[in-house]
Design an enzyme around this catalytic site. Structure first.
Site, PDB file in Angstrom:
ATOM      1  N   PRO A   1      14.366  19.087  52.143  1.00  0.00           N
ATOM      2  CA  PRO A   1      15.117  18.308  51.152  1.00  0.00           C
ATOM      3  C   PRO A   1      14.605  18.478  49.722  1.00  0.00           C
ATOM      4  O   PRO A   1      13.399  18.600  49.478  1.00  0.00           O
ATOM      5  CB  PRO A   1      14.923  16.852  51.617  1.00  0.00           C
ATOM      6  CG  PRO A   1      13.738  16.878  52.511  1.00  0.00           C
ATOM      7  CD  PRO A   1      13.731  18.235  53.157  1.00  0.00           C
ATOM      8  N   ASN A   2      15.562  18.467  48.832  1.00  0.00           N
ATOM      9  CA  ASN A   2      15.360  18.501  47.378  1.00  0.00           C
ATOM     10  C   ASN A   2      14.911  19.862  46.847  1.00  0.00           C
ATOM     11  O   ASN A   2      14.845  20.064  45.643  1.00  0.00           O
ATOM     12  CB  ASN A   2      14.379  17.403  46.921  1.00  0.00           C
ATOM     13  CG  ASN A   2      14.888  16.023  47.266  1.00  0.00           C
ATOM     14  OD1 ASN A   2      16.000  15.686  46.879  1.00  0.00           O
ATOM     15  ND2 ASN A   2      14.127  15.237  48.005  1.00  0.00           N
TER      16      ASN A   2
ATOM     17  N   ARG B   1      13.994  20.445  39.016  1.00  0.00           N
ATOM     18  CA  ARG B   1      13.308  19.278  39.570  1.00  0.00           C
ATOM     19  C   ARG B   1      11.824  19.333  39.197  1.00  0.00           C
ATOM     20  O   ARG B   1      11.116  20.253  39.615  1.00  0.00           O
ATOM     21  CB  ARG B   1      13.442  19.305  41.099  1.00  0.00           C
ATOM     22  CG  ARG B   1      12.618  18.293  41.827  1.00  0.00           C
ATOM     23  CD  ARG B   1      12.521  18.634  43.309  1.00  0.00           C
ATOM     24  NE  ARG B   1      11.749  17.625  44.001  1.00  0.00           N
ATOM     25  CZ  ARG B   1      11.138  17.823  45.154  1.00  0.00           C
ATOM     26  NH1 ARG B   1      11.216  19.000  45.762  1.00  0.00           N
ATOM     27  NH2 ARG B   1      10.451  16.871  45.718  1.00  0.00           N
TER      28      ARG B   1
ATOM     29  N   TYR C   1       6.701  21.886  40.097  1.00  0.00           N
ATOM     30  CA  TYR C   1       7.202  22.929  41.003  1.00  0.00           C
ATOM     31  C   TYR C   1       7.541  24.243  40.305  1.00  0.00           C
ATOM     32  O   TYR C   1       7.913  25.211  40.973  1.00  0.00           O
ATOM     33  CB  TYR C   1       8.435  22.409  41.763  1.00  0.00           C
ATOM     34  CG  TYR C   1       8.118  21.196  42.609  1.00  0.00           C
ATOM     35  CD1 TYR C   1       7.222  21.280  43.667  1.00  0.00           C
ATOM     36  CD2 TYR C   1       8.690  19.949  42.329  1.00  0.00           C
ATOM     37  CE1 TYR C   1       6.902  20.175  44.437  1.00  0.00           C
ATOM     38  CE2 TYR C   1       8.386  18.833  43.103  1.00  0.00           C
ATOM     39  CZ  TYR C   1       7.499  18.959  44.148  1.00  0.00           C
ATOM     40  OH  TYR C   1       7.181  17.855  44.913  1.00  0.00           O
TER      41      TYR C   1
ATOM     42  N   ASN D   1       9.024  25.617  54.187  1.00  0.00           N
ATOM     43  CA  ASN D   1       8.602  24.582  53.252  1.00  0.00           C
ATOM     44  C   ASN D   1       9.479  23.369  53.563  1.00  0.00           C
ATOM     45  O   ASN D   1      10.629  23.300  53.117  1.00  0.00           O
ATOM     46  CB  ASN D   1       8.784  25.027  51.801  1.00  0.00           C
ATOM     47  CG  ASN D   1       8.320  23.945  50.834  1.00  0.00           C
ATOM     48  OD1 ASN D   1       8.105  22.789  51.225  1.00  0.00           O
ATOM     49  ND2 ASN D   1       8.173  24.304  49.568  1.00  0.00           N
TER      50      ASN D   1
ATOM     51  N   ALA E   1       9.540  16.940  51.664  1.00  0.00           N
ATOM     52  CA  ALA E   1       8.925  15.657  52.060  1.00  0.00           C
ATOM     53  C   ALA E   1       8.904  15.468  53.578  1.00  0.00           C
ATOM     54  O   ALA E   1       8.105  14.665  54.085  1.00  0.00           O
ATOM     55  CB  ALA E   1       9.668  14.507  51.388  1.00  0.00           C
TER      56      ALA E   1
ATOM     57  N   GLU F   1       3.449  27.542  56.989  1.00  0.00           N
ATOM     58  CA  GLU F   1       3.876  26.411  56.159  1.00  0.00           C
ATOM     59  C   GLU F   1       3.523  26.749  54.712  1.00  0.00           C
ATOM     60  O   GLU F   1       2.382  27.139  54.438  1.00  0.00           O
ATOM     61  CB  GLU F   1       3.102  25.162  56.619  1.00  0.00           C
ATOM     62  CG  GLU F   1       3.311  23.931  55.766  1.00  0.00           C
ATOM     63  CD  GLU F   1       2.304  22.823  56.113  1.00  0.00           C
ATOM     64  OE1 GLU F   1       1.278  23.107  56.778  1.00  0.00           O
ATOM     65  OE2 GLU F   1       2.539  21.681  55.676  1.00  0.00           O
TER      66      GLU F   1
ATOM     67  N   HIS G   1       3.807  25.421  50.573  1.00  0.00           N
ATOM     68  CA  HIS G   1       4.142  24.424  49.555  1.00  0.00           C
ATOM     69  C   HIS G   1       3.882  25.017  48.182  1.00  0.00           C
ATOM     70  O   HIS G   1       2.836  25.638  47.962  1.00  0.00           O
ATOM     71  CB  HIS G   1       3.317  23.146  49.727  1.00  0.00           C
ATOM     72  CG  HIS G   1       3.584  22.480  51.040  1.00  0.00           C
ATOM     73  ND1 HIS G   1       4.736  21.765  51.277  1.00  0.00           N
ATOM     74  CD2 HIS G   1       2.886  22.478  52.192  1.00  0.00           C
ATOM     75  CE1 HIS G   1       4.722  21.327  52.524  1.00  0.00           C
ATOM     76  NE2 HIS G   1       3.613  21.749  53.109  1.00  0.00           N
TER      77      HIS G   1
ATOM     78  N   ARG H   1      -2.316  15.606  45.289  1.00  0.00           N
ATOM     79  CA  ARG H   1      -1.316  14.670  44.761  1.00  0.00           C
ATOM     80  C   ARG H   1      -1.469  13.290  45.423  1.00  0.00           C
ATOM     81  O   ARG H   1      -2.552  12.923  45.843  1.00  0.00           O
ATOM     82  CB  ARG H   1       0.078  15.292  44.946  1.00  0.00           C
ATOM     83  CG  ARG H   1       0.204  16.649  44.216  1.00  0.00           C
ATOM     84  CD  ARG H   1       1.547  17.298  44.427  1.00  0.00           C
ATOM     85  NE  ARG H   1       2.618  16.480  43.847  1.00  0.00           N
ATOM     86  CZ  ARG H   1       3.913  16.661  44.136  1.00  0.00           C
ATOM     87  NH1 ARG H   1       4.269  17.606  44.990  1.00  0.00           N
ATOM     88  NH2 ARG H   1       4.819  15.890  43.583  1.00  0.00           N
TER      89      ARG H   1
END
Ligand code: DQA
Length: 145
Positions: A10-11, A18, A23, A74, A77, A98, A100, A107
């Site tokens: 998502p996103n 964003r 990012y 990726n 969330a 995985e 990111h 964070r």
């Protein structure tokens, strides 16, 4: 030609606009293009999918079974709480990386848990778009050994 599935959660469709300070300014299309070029150079075909919906990602992971040689994911969330994605990945036979863009461990505390990491072959975090090229290299090395 063996297939690598590239999955985004998502996103991540909003990449480029964003939170660019977190990012970067590359769009999702840029990420896919860079990953596809790295995959092609390593002799793989890339299939890319993004969804804001957990079940759609579970479906995509299930569809990769017996079809794709590896998954680069990726999960956005979903990384931090989506046990259905954990379970789906657990049922996949090949290497799973995985990725990111940011470093979730640097964070907010809620980002420090990944429910995907325990079922991934490895994780690459905090290296921006370059992380995807590293993921392809890792997958290629893994499949060659
Ligand atoms: C992310 C990190 C996640 O914590 C966040 O929810 C994202 C993007 C990354 O690529 O840095 O959506 O997966």
């Amino acid at each position: 030609m063996a297939i690598i599935s590239l999955l985004h959660g998502p996103n991540l469709n909003l990449l480029g606009t964003r939170e660019p300070h977190v990012y970067g300014t590359d769009t999702l299309d840029d990420v896919v293009a860079v990953t596809r070029a790295a995959a092609a150079a390593a002799g793989f075909e890339l299939e890319s999918f993004q969804s804001n919906h957990e079940g759609a990602l579970v479906d995509a992971i299930q569809a990769a079974r017996g079809r794709s040689a590896a998954i680069i994911v990726n999960p956005g969330a979903f990384t931090h709480y989506a046990w259905s994605i954990h379970d789906a990945l657990r049922s996949f036979d090949g290497p799973i990386v995985e990725v990111h863009l940011s470093n979730p461990n640097a964070r907010e505390p809620w980002r420090h848990t990944s429910v995907v990491a325990p079922v991934a072959t490895g994780s690459i975090t905090g290296l921006g778009i370059h992380g995807y090229e590293l993921a392809v290299a890792a997958v290629a090395r893994r499949l060659a050994s």
